[in-house]
Write an enzyme that holds these catalytic residues in place. Structure first.
Site, PDB file in Angstrom:
ATOM      1  N   LEU A  47      24.679  15.086  37.036  1.00 29.74           N
ATOM      2  CA  LEU A  47      23.664  14.040  36.848  1.00 29.74           C
ATOM      3  C   LEU A  47      22.534  14.510  35.942  1.00 29.74           C
ATOM      4  O   LEU A  47      22.040  15.625  36.085  1.00 29.74           O
ATOM      5  CB  LEU A  47      23.111  13.653  38.219  1.00 29.74           C
ATOM      6  CG  LEU A  47      22.017  12.587  38.260  1.00 29.74           C
ATOM      7  CD1 LEU A  47      22.209  11.684  39.481  1.00 29.74           C
ATOM      8  CD2 LEU A  47      20.618  13.203  38.283  1.00 29.74           C
ATOM      9  N   LEU A  48      22.179  13.646  35.013  1.00 27.61           N
ATOM     10  CA  LEU A  48      21.007  13.888  34.151  1.00 27.61           C
ATOM     11  C   LEU A  48      19.906  12.947  34.616  1.00 27.61           C
ATOM     12  O   LEU A  48      20.170  11.785  34.912  1.00 27.61           O
ATOM     13  CB  LEU A  48      21.416  13.594  32.707  1.00 27.61           C
ATOM     14  CG  LEU A  48      20.363  13.467  31.606  1.00 27.61           C
ATOM     15  CD1 LEU A  48      20.986  13.795  30.251  1.00 27.61           C
ATOM     16  CD2 LEU A  48      19.727  12.094  31.556  1.00 27.61           C
ATOM     17  N   ASN A  49      18.658  13.465  34.703  1.00 30.24           N
ATOM     18  CA  ASN A  49      17.547  12.521  34.906  1.00 30.24           C
ATOM     19  C   ASN A  49      16.436  12.780  33.909  1.00 30.24           C
ATOM     20  O   ASN A  49      16.722  12.709  32.690  1.00 30.24           O
ATOM     21  CB  ASN A  49      17.128  12.375  36.378  1.00 30.24           C
ATOM     22  CG  ASN A  49      16.618  13.599  37.052  1.00 30.24           C
ATOM     23  OD1 ASN A  49      17.236  14.651  36.993  1.00 30.24           O
ATOM     24  ND2 ASN A  49      15.506  13.498  37.716  1.00 30.24           N
ATOM     25  N   ASP A  50      15.219  13.013  34.315  1.00 30.16           N
ATOM     26  CA  ASP A  50      14.062  12.908  33.410  1.00 30.16           C
ATOM     27  C   ASP A  50      14.106  13.849  32.199  1.00 30.16           C
ATOM     28  O   ASP A  50      14.415  15.037  32.352  1.00 30.16           O
ATOM     29  CB  ASP A  50      12.782  13.255  34.182  1.00 30.16           C
ATOM     30  CG  ASP A  50      12.650  12.498  35.477  1.00 30.16           C
ATOM     31  OD1 ASP A  50      13.509  11.672  35.788  1.00 30.16           O
ATOM     32  OD2 ASP A  50      11.660  12.754  36.185  1.00 30.16           O
ATOM     33  N   TYR A 109      11.439  20.607  39.176  1.00 30.42           N
ATOM     34  CA  TYR A 109      11.205  19.176  38.963  1.00 30.42           C
ATOM     35  C   TYR A 109      10.520  18.936  37.618  1.00 30.42           C
ATOM     36  O   TYR A 109      10.242  19.856  36.861  1.00 30.42           O
ATOM     37  CB  TYR A 109      10.385  18.615  40.134  1.00 30.42           C
ATOM     38  CG  TYR A 109      11.254  18.176  41.314  1.00 30.42           C
ATOM     39  CD1 TYR A 109      12.602  18.517  41.396  1.00 30.42           C
ATOM     40  CD2 TYR A 109      10.714  17.419  42.346  1.00 30.42           C
ATOM     41  CE1 TYR A 109      13.383  18.104  42.472  1.00 30.42           C
ATOM     42  CE2 TYR A 109      11.494  16.999  43.424  1.00 30.42           C
ATOM     43  CZ  TYR A 109      12.833  17.354  43.476  1.00 30.42           C
ATOM     44  OH  TYR A 109      13.600  16.931  44.535  1.00 30.42           O
ATOM     45  N   GLU A 225       4.559   8.611  39.297  1.00 26.50           N
ATOM     46  CA  GLU A 225       5.419   9.684  38.798  1.00 26.50           C
ATOM     47  C   GLU A 225       5.282   9.758  37.271  1.00 26.50           C
ATOM     48  O   GLU A 225       4.991   8.760  36.610  1.00 26.50           O
ATOM     49  CB  GLU A 225       6.887   9.405  39.154  1.00 26.50           C
ATOM     50  CG  GLU A 225       7.150   9.435  40.655  1.00 26.50           C
ATOM     51  CD  GLU A 225       8.642   9.472  41.009  1.00 26.50           C
ATOM     52  OE1 GLU A 225       8.993  10.150  41.977  1.00 26.50           O
ATOM     53  OE2 GLU A 225       9.456   8.821  40.320  1.00 26.50           O
TER      54      GLU A 225
HETATM   55  C1  FRU Z   1      11.315  10.901  38.526  1.00 26.30           C
HETATM   56  C2  FRU Z   1      11.291  12.007  39.551  1.00 26.30           C
HETATM   57  C3  FRU Z   1      10.086  12.908  39.379  1.00 26.30           C
HETATM   58  C4  FRU Z   1      10.550  14.199  39.985  1.00 26.30           C
HETATM   59  C5  FRU Z   1      12.005  14.225  39.594  1.00 26.30           C
HETATM   60  C6  FRU Z   1      12.897  14.890  40.597  1.00 26.30           C
HETATM   61  O1  FRU Z   1      12.588  10.462  38.220  1.00 26.30           O
HETATM   62  O2  FRU Z   1      11.323  11.483  40.868  1.00 26.30           O
HETATM   63  O3  FRU Z   1       8.892  12.430  39.947  1.00 26.30           O
HETATM   64  O4  FRU Z   1       9.830  15.303  39.504  1.00 26.30           O
HETATM   65  O5  FRU Z   1      12.407  12.881  39.413  1.00 26.30           O
HETATM   66  O6  FRU Z   1      14.215  14.926  40.160  1.00 26.30           O
END
Ligand code: FRU
Length: 488
Positions: A47-50, A109, A225
């Site tokens: 999974l990729l996120n921020d 994070y 966030e």
């Molecule tokens: C936003 C978030 C951030 C957090 C990170 C954790 O998508 O919830 O606030 O640092 O993702 O994966």
């Protein structure tokens, strides 16, 4: 491949306990996936996120994105490093920011980067869970050297949550203003209101807490966030994700919004916005969150975002991966409104130009999964753009310039359409750019006045597009886009 039961124990297993065999199997599984992109940043596996640190450093662009590489779930997070010389072709680097220390045992994070001399600082939140699974958050400062090696520091740059706020305290964003260095941190008050905290760097290793940015409470929901600040065309723009924002303030349709608050200036001593204040969503499409801004050496303000949302699943998970990042966008403020247009470097990818003139029904074929469709739309025109993949229409874009409305519908895996609506000034000529990349679309109306992006999941690779309009269109262009990522 062997099914993993994803629970707290498996999600937080140390990275070193996963075998190469698991990664190899996962990669082979991902390779069978439809919907892999050709020129959006996507994870190799998992999974990729921020997007996190996004900076020009040492003659190159550097971008770290957050990931969980061992499965398509939110698990023990790390940062993955890419570099680029042009913002559209990205090279994978060996540098990674890994979890597992005293202050980041349960995840590296979100955060940001800043350049100081010959180092790129990687400022992030160290996430720690205690034995009762209570969260503790530390703001940390690692560095990347010119050899692309990452070094973590042993002590946090901000070690504790200030009095009056909860442990939901994360996503540091460092910026310079009037020769001083500051840091914003997303946070929540003890009475569960979202807020953005301001710190000032008063000596090399001391960040002094200055208080919260004074924003109308209706603009911050119950938790903020991913805050950013950008100085754009003589305005100040705060960009952040206010979870729980009232839909009376902004009629957003996704689970959480990502918004811009635009003001004439900011007073950082009193932490107040100055002059007229306006609010908007960054993107009115299906998925857009955790956007990160940066300054380019040529003076542009740039933004990249996660095309994904917290707590929202993706059909790609059954192939072992999830989510992607947006194209890089250039920011401008026009009439107190933030416009986000695709960065000019994207033009480098355009190939196989087709053009049609003076027609009211137009078809372009041979897309092979990617396209940019570009046209000028006259006032009082109605246009419907339908994407075709095999015998279905997975994506439809309707534009009505007489009322200034765009409606985008995508076909869900349950066989019905869901839609998002965006508005722009009515009764005027606009330009429209629609990008398609296998399972991602990004639509820009009136030079980025309105942006709508998201994923769609066609039953086969998109091959043609049909455009129908009530009045003839003088000229419409279509290109393919060259593959630019090696992440297959
Ligand atoms: C936003 C978030 C951030 C957090 C990170 C954790 O998508 O919830 O606030 O640092 O993702 O994966």
């Amino acid at each position: 491949m062997k099914q993993i039961l994803w629970n707290r124990k498996t999600r937080y297993r140390p990275y070193t306990s996963w075998s190469q065999h698991h990664i190899d199997q996962l990669r082979a599984h991902v390779a069978t996936s439809p919907w892999r992109t050709q020129n959006h940043i996507q994870p190799f596996t998992g999974l990729l996120n921020d997007p996190c640190a996004f900076n020009y450093f040492n003659g190159k662009w550097h971008l770290f994105y957050q990931q969980y590489p061992y499965g398509p779930v939110h698990g023990l997070k790390s940062w993955h490093h890419l570099t680029s010389s042009d913002l559209v072709t990205w090279q994978d680097s060996q540098g990674q920011l890994l979890p597992g220390g005293k202050y980041d045992s349960h995840g590296v994070y979100t955060g940001s980067g800043y350049v100081e001399g010959s180092t790129l600082h990687l400022v992030y939140t160290g996430n720690v869970r205690d034995k009762f699974w209570n969260r503790h958050s530390y703001q940390m400062d690692a560095i990347l050297n010119t050899e692309n090696q990452v070094f973590k520091t042993s002590q946090p740059m901000i070690a504790s949550v200030p009095v009056g706020y909860t442990n939901e305290f994360r996503d540091p964003y460092v910026f310079d203003y009037k020769k001083q260095r500051y840091c914003l941190v997303g946070s929540q008050t003890q009475n569960r209101k979202g807020t953005i905290l301001l710190y000032k760097q008063t000596s090399h290793d001391f960040w002094q807490f200055r208080g919260h940015i004074q924003l109308p409470q209706v603009l911050t929901g119950y938790m903020v966030e991913c805050p950013n600040i950008a100085f754009v065309d003589g305005h100040v723009v705060l960009i952040y994700c206010p979870q729980g924002l009232s839909r009376d303030v902004l009629p957003y349709e996704n689970i959480y919004p990502n918004i811009a608050v635009i003001a004439d200036d900011i007073d950082l001593v009193n932490r107040k916005l100055i002059g007229k204040v306006s609010v908007q969503q960054l993107d009115d499409g299906f998925e857009f969150y955790a956007a990160r801004v940066t300054d380019a050496p040529d003076g542009r303000r740039l933004l990249i975002s996660w095309i994904g949302l917290p707590e929202v699943n993706s059909p790609t998970e059954r192939y072992g991966w999830a989510h992607c990042l947006s194209y890089v966008r250039t920011l401008h403020v026009r009439d107190h409104h933030l416009c986000l247009s695709p960065c000019k470097e994207l033009n480098k990818l355009l190939s196989k130009h087709q053009q049609q003139n003076n027609a009211s029904t137009i078809t372009f074929n041979n897309l092979c999964g990617t396209a940019e469709i570009a046209l000028k739309v006259q006032a009082d025109q109605q246009i419907c753009i339908k994407l075709h993949a095999s015998d279905s229409t997975p994506l439809k874009v309707l534009i009505d310039t007489s009322i200034g409305k765009t409606v985008i519908s995508r076909l869900t895996s349950h066989g019905f359409f869901e839609q998002r609506t965006g508005c722009f000034p009515a009764q005027k000529n606009i330009d429209l750019r629609l990008f398609i990349d296998e399972s991602v679309f990004e639509c820009f109306v009136d030079d980025g006045f309105l942006c709508m992006s998201g994923r769609f999941y066609p039953s086969a690779q998109p091959q043609s597009v049909i455009i129908e309009c009530i009045k003839e269109i003088p000229c419409i262009d279509c290109w393919n886009l060259e593959r630019s990522n090696d992440i297959r």
